[in-house]
Design an enzyme around this catalytic site. Structure first.
Site, mmCIF file in Angstrom:
data_model
loop_
_atom_site.group_PDB
_atom_site.id
_atom_site.type_symbol
_atom_site.label_atom_id
_atom_site.label_comp_id
_atom_site.label_asym_id
_atom_site.label_seq_id
_atom_site.Cartn_x
_atom_site.Cartn_y
_atom_site.Cartn_z
ATOM 1 N N GLY A 187 0.995 -1.369 -0.114
ATOM 2 C CA GLY A 187 -0.020 0.006 0.065
ATOM 3 C C GLY A 187 0.646 1.361 0.145
ATOM 4 O O GLY A 187 0.657 2.112 -0.711
ATOM 5 N N ASN A 188 2.055 1.176 0.454
ATOM 6 C CA ASN A 188 2.765 2.245 0.795
ATOM 7 C C ASN A 188 3.558 2.586 -0.706
ATOM 8 O O ASN A 188 4.126 3.609 -0.828
ATOM 9 C CB ASN A 188 3.831 2.135 1.727
ATOM 10 C CG ASN A 188 3.308 2.268 3.111
ATOM 11 O OD1 ASN A 188 2.600 3.021 3.692
ATOM 12 N ND2 ASN A 188 3.410 1.188 4.015
ATOM 13 N N LYS A 213 -1.830 -3.192 15.859
ATOM 14 C CA LYS A 213 -1.558 -2.482 14.501
ATOM 15 C C LYS A 213 -2.285 -0.956 14.590
ATOM 16 O O LYS A 213 -3.502 -0.945 14.694
ATOM 17 C CB LYS A 213 -2.118 -3.414 13.655
ATOM 18 C CG LYS A 213 -1.497 -3.015 12.217
ATOM 19 C CD LYS A 213 -2.103 -4.057 11.235
ATOM 20 C CE LYS A 213 -1.614 -3.574 9.732
ATOM 21 N NZ LYS A 213 -0.348 -3.910 9.441
ATOM 22 N N LYS A 218 -1.249 -7.782 4.802
ATOM 23 C CA LYS A 218 -1.229 -8.283 3.760
ATOM 24 C C LYS A 218 -0.449 -9.304 3.259
ATOM 25 O O LYS A 218 -0.703 -10.092 2.415
ATOM 26 C CB LYS A 218 -1.578 -7.292 2.513
ATOM 27 C CG LYS A 218 -0.089 -6.574 2.279
ATOM 28 C CD LYS A 218 0.236 -6.939 1.138
ATOM 29 C CE LYS A 218 1.803 -6.258 0.449
ATOM 30 N NZ LYS A 218 2.688 -5.813 1.705
ATOM 31 N N LYS A 237 6.966 -9.683 6.072
ATOM 32 C CA LYS A 237 7.302 -9.850 4.582
ATOM 33 C C LYS A 237 8.113 -11.371 4.750
ATOM 34 O O LYS A 237 8.224 -12.320 3.902
ATOM 35 C CB LYS A 237 8.052 -9.038 4.022
ATOM 36 C CG LYS A 237 7.024 -7.668 3.765
ATOM 37 C CD LYS A 237 7.721 -6.695 2.935
ATOM 38 C CE LYS A 237 7.012 -5.247 3.040
ATOM 39 N NZ LYS A 237 5.814 -5.208 2.984
HETATM 40 P P1 ADP Z 1 4.265 -2.178 2.501
HETATM 41 O O1 ADP Z 1 3.136 -1.170 2.358
HETATM 42 O O2 ADP Z 1 5.018 -2.490 1.389
HETATM 43 O O3 ADP Z 1 3.654 -3.396 3.325
HETATM 44 P P2 ADP Z 1 5.774 -1.450 5.077
HETATM 45 O O4 ADP Z 1 5.965 -0.273 5.561
HETATM 46 O O5 ADP Z 1 5.103 -2.429 5.752
HETATM 47 O O6 ADP Z 1 5.256 -1.405 3.452
HETATM 48 O O7 ADP Z 1 7.314 -2.371 5.112
HETATM 49 C C1 ADP Z 1 8.334 -1.589 4.172
HETATM 50 C C2 ADP Z 1 9.085 -0.837 5.198
HETATM 51 O O8 ADP Z 1 9.855 -1.768 6.124
HETATM 52 C C3 ADP Z 1 10.442 -0.155 4.638
HETATM 53 O O9 ADP Z 1 9.770 0.999 3.963
HETATM 54 C C4 ADP Z 1 11.318 -0.138 5.811
HETATM 55 O O10 ADP Z 1 11.147 1.320 6.422
HETATM 56 C C5 ADP Z 1 10.828 -1.058 6.546
HETATM 57 N N1 ADP Z 1 12.083 -1.755 7.285
HETATM 58 C C6 ADP Z 1 11.975 -2.220 8.381
HETATM 59 N N2 ADP Z 1 13.194 -3.182 8.430
HETATM 60 C C7 ADP Z 1 13.707 -3.155 7.406
HETATM 61 C C8 ADP Z 1 14.678 -3.951 6.841
HETATM 62 N N3 ADP Z 1 15.589 -4.866 7.716
HETATM 63 N N4 ADP Z 1 15.171 -4.233 5.580
HETATM 64 C C9 ADP Z 1 14.458 -2.976 4.677
HETATM 65 N N5 ADP Z 1 13.362 -2.415 5.351
HETATM 66 C C10 ADP Z 1 13.021 -2.395 6.595
HETATM 67 MG MG MG Z 2 3.109 -3.649 5.528
#
Ligand code: ADP
Ligand code: MG
Length: 313
Positions: free
Chosen positions: A13-14, A131, A214, A276
């Site tokens: 979403g981001n 959350k 998600k 993830k």
């Molecule tokens: P999405 O909407 O894609 O799920 P999230 O914000 O949930 O996005 O997850 C992506 C974010 O995870 C990145 O923008 C980054 O700030 C964060 N992040 C936290 N730990 C890590 C890591 N070890 N490596 C890369 N990104 C990380």
């Molecule tokens: Mg996310």
């Protein structure tokens, strides 16, 4: 690349509303188009694709709209807001991908499927909401909402945010529809925003106020469709060790064992990179071939191992 390869793309979403953007429809379409172009290019190469997506900033906007209009129109419960976000994002992605496929002269269509995901009413997540979602509130507003039963947390300098439970997905209710669409060669967009969370009581499905991550629903979907590969597109160019420190280091590839070890060591926080990595491990342990984590614009390079982070068994 093997021409009969099949994959699930989970779009964050981001990656759909960028920081600093207000989320005007033109901005969202331009961003969505940019994300759909490389996906269409993969489809053009003969890859069988299914798509899912997050709803982070968009669900925040829907909740805020609820708040602003609450004196005129009854606010909708959170699970209906998730359904709204599936419809809106799915319509945009469907339109954008259909147009790009037409432009490339590919005779394929896209179908957005409103999807419910079953969770366990006894999931420990329901005992503690963790959350954060939606807008920031003042002390006074927070007091009223907490009296109404919302869980809330104060974030220093910014204000209060609503917390909701994030239970684990157990089953995708519309899975047979998604499979049928996919097998017919239509590109399904399904289980958006983690899916509309429902519990089942005496064979009756009931919406619950929660948000399923998600990435975890995506891994369930990839397993159910028996896909070979799973790509998670997000707003960072790969997985890093020591993410928040000066000596952060990007990983080009990771094995399941390394992923588990780094997760245990705390490199991947809950609510962002953690789910993830968990989703990747789950998919690979159920027989998936590999998982890629990359930015949407790097999709083609990532598929060939030239960008992002690849996780393999
Ligand atoms: P999405 O909407 O894609 O799920 P999230 O914000 O949930 O996005 O997850 C992506 C974010 O995870 C990145 O923008 C980054 O700030 C964060 N992040 C936290 N730990 C890590 C890591 N070890 N490596 C890369 N990104 C990380
Ligand atoms: Mg996310």
């Amino acid at each position: 690349m093997h021409s009969d390869s099949s994959l699930l793309i989970a779009l964050g979403g981001n990656a759909l509303i960028l920081p600093g953007e207000k989320g005007h429809i033109e901005e969202q379409f331009s961003r969505t188009n940019a994300c759909m172009m490389p996906i269409a290019a993969l489809i053009a190469k003969g890859v069988k694709v299914a798509i899912t997506h997050g709803n982070g900033p968009i669900i925040g906007n829907i909740l805020l709209r609820n708040e602003c209009a609450k004196d005129y129109i009854p606010p909708m419960p959170l699970y209906i807001c998730v359904a709204d976000s599936q419809g809106g994002i799915g319509a945009m992605m469907g339109q954008s991908l259909n147009n790009e496929l037409r432009r490339l002269g590919i005779d394929k269509t896209v179908s957005t499927i409103i999807t419910h995901v079953l969770v366990d009413g006894n999931d420990p997540a329901f005992r503690e909401a963790t959350k954060p979602i939606g807008p920031y509130y003042s002390d006074e507003e927070a007091r009223i909402y907490m009296k109404m039963g919302w869980s809330m947390r104060k974030i220093p300098e910014r204000g209060w945010r609503r917390l909701v439970p994030s239970p684990r997905p157990k089953k995708i209710v519309e899975i047979e529809t998604i499979k049928t669409v996919f097998e017919r060669g239509i590109i399904p967009i399904a289980s958006g925003g983690g899916g509309i969370p429902v519990i089942e009581e005496n064979r009756v499905l009931k919406g619950v106020d929660a948000v399923i991550d998600k990435d975890l629903s995506a891994s369930l979907l990839a397993c159910e469709l028996s896909l070979e590969r799973f790509v998670i597109l997000t707003d960072v160019d790969g997985v890093y060790l020591n993410w928040e420190s000066k000596n952060k280091k990007k990983l080009d590839s990771l094995t399941i064992d390394e992923a588990k070890r780094y997760l245990f060591e705390g490199h991947f926080p809950p609510g962002s990179m953690g789910p993830k990595i968990e989703a990747a491990i789950e998919f690979l342990e159920s027989g998936g071939k590999d998982v890629m984590i990359a930015r949407p614009e790097d999709l083609i390079e990532a598929m060939d191992g030239r960008a992002g982070t690849r996780i393999t068994s």
